[in-house]
Design an enzyme around this catalytic site. Structure first.
Site, PDB file in Angstrom:
ATOM      1  CB  SER A   1      -9.153  -1.686   3.981  1.00 17.35           C
ATOM      2  OG  SER A   1      -9.803  -2.824   3.457  1.00 17.35           O
TER       3      SER A   1
ATOM      4  NE  ARG B   1      -3.591  -2.521   0.235  1.00 17.41           N
ATOM      5  CZ  ARG B   1      -3.242  -3.694  -0.288  1.00 17.41           C
ATOM      6  NH1 ARG B   1      -2.123  -3.782  -1.006  1.00 17.41           N
ATOM      7  NH2 ARG B   1      -3.989  -4.762  -0.139  1.00 17.41           N
TER       8      ARG B   1
ATOM      9  CD  GLU C   1      -5.344   0.089   3.210  1.00 12.46           C
ATOM     10  OE1 GLU C   1      -5.854   0.549   2.149  1.00 12.46           O
ATOM     11  OE2 GLU C   1      -5.291  -1.114   3.459  1.00 12.46           O
TER      12      GLU C   1
END
Length: 342
Positions: A238, A164, A338
């Protein structure tokens, strides 16, 4: 290039957070970016790049010039013996691109179906799901340097992909505006399987060798069963990254919580399921103000505010910090968000 003033960004972020952009510029091409940079007022002003707004938490109004990326276009640019090279404009909807490639007989992105957002955000976040990451299908991208105005082409090594993560969150953060992305879809196609939910679907169906369309349908069904549709319940997907720990740390946690969900990685580290950690701390379904934890998946924070009493970015971050504290106190692990918090 279209310039607008006093724009409410609530429709332009999937969490539905209210924030006012003093100036918003709709960018449809590389030339539009250069027009902004050459503008006598806008050129020197701080800038914020906005795609589909699926990975941001807005906590205040935006004094920066908001560059809304709306570059369109989808095409097959090359057929190589080992891959189809597909190009898409950064403003294209990601899921619609995945569906389009399948309709064109160009499989390879199906495991990444239904991830919200635009094409231009996919390399920034190095999106991933069901055993695949964007870097596994990445070929190259074009971006305009917001200092020089030059268009540059970056390959996989230039992007420095991580979990990520990418160079666009570090050295090129706020400096490069991605306009087009190219993907290498491998030939011959092979299903990417091995993820538990997919293997369960394969077992239940009795289809030993699923095709790309079947994999796509299963991924969509799994995601819809677990995750809220941003069009109906505001969210940013998420909210926390799955933490990576050493084998020693994992054994320590297993000693105290034998049911912890974990996945060994090729480099020897262990990935823990952040959703399981949050659920174990009792957060699933809970709320702080108008920000809540989704009752079907603890990894997702949702907007529970209404028109009369809308959720704020501050409420979302208060909830996120409370979750971080709970997980750290129980497991000794600090969860990392995130989304980009602005």
């Amino acid at each position: 290039m279209q310039i607008e003033s006093g724009v409410n960004l609530k429709p332009y972020n999937t969490f539905g957070l209210p924030a006012l952009a003093q100036t918003l510029v709709r960018v449809g091409s590389d030339a539009d970016v250069r027009r902004v940079l050459d503008h006598p007022t806008l050129g020197r002003a701080p800038k914020f790049i906005l795609g589909g707004g699926s990975n941001i938490i807005l906590t205040h109004d935006m004094p920066q010039v908001v560059l809304k990326v709306e570059v369109r276009g989808r095409r097959l640019v090359e057929e190589r013996p080992d891959a189809w090279i597909v190009e898409a404009g950064a403003g294209e909807n990601w899921h619609e691109l995945v569906a389009w490639t399948l309709a064109q007989g160009l499989p390879g992105l199906e495991n990444l179906a239904l991830i919200p957002g635009t094409v231009g955000a996919t390399p920034v976040q190095n999106i991933g799901a069901y055993g695949m990451e964007l870097q596994d299908r990445f070929d190259s991208l074009d971006a305009v340097d917001l200092i020089t105005g030059l268009t540059v082409t970056l390959g996989p090594d230039d992007c420095r992909f991580g979990y990520r993560d990418s160079v666009f969150k570090h050295a090129l953060s706020g400096r490069s505006l991605i306009t087009r992305v190219r993907f290498a879809l491998p030939r011959p196609w092979r299903a990417v399987r091995g993820y538990l939910d997919l293997e369960r679907r394969i077992s239940e169906s009795g289809v030993a060798s699923p095709d790309a369309q079947q994999m796509y349908d299963w991924v969509c069904a799994i995601r819809r069963a677990k995750l809220p549709d941003p069009a109906r319940i505001g969210n940013a997907g998420s909210f926390f990254k799955n933490p990576l720990v050493t084998p020693e740390q994992c054994r320590d946690i297993i000693g105290r919580d034998p049911e912890v969900v974990h996945y060994p990685l090729p480099d020897g580290s262990i990935k823990l399921a952040a959703g399981w950690l949050i659920d174990a701390c009792g957060w699933k379904g809970k709320s702080i103000g108008n920000a809540g934890v989704y009752d079907k998946q603890a990894l997702v924070l949702v907007n529970r505010g209404g028109t009369a009493n809308p959720v704020t970015g501050g409420e979302v971050m208060t909830l996120a910090k409370a979750i971080q504290t709970s997980v750290y106190e129980r497991f000794g692990i600090l969860l990392e968000p995130e989304p980009v918090v602005v």
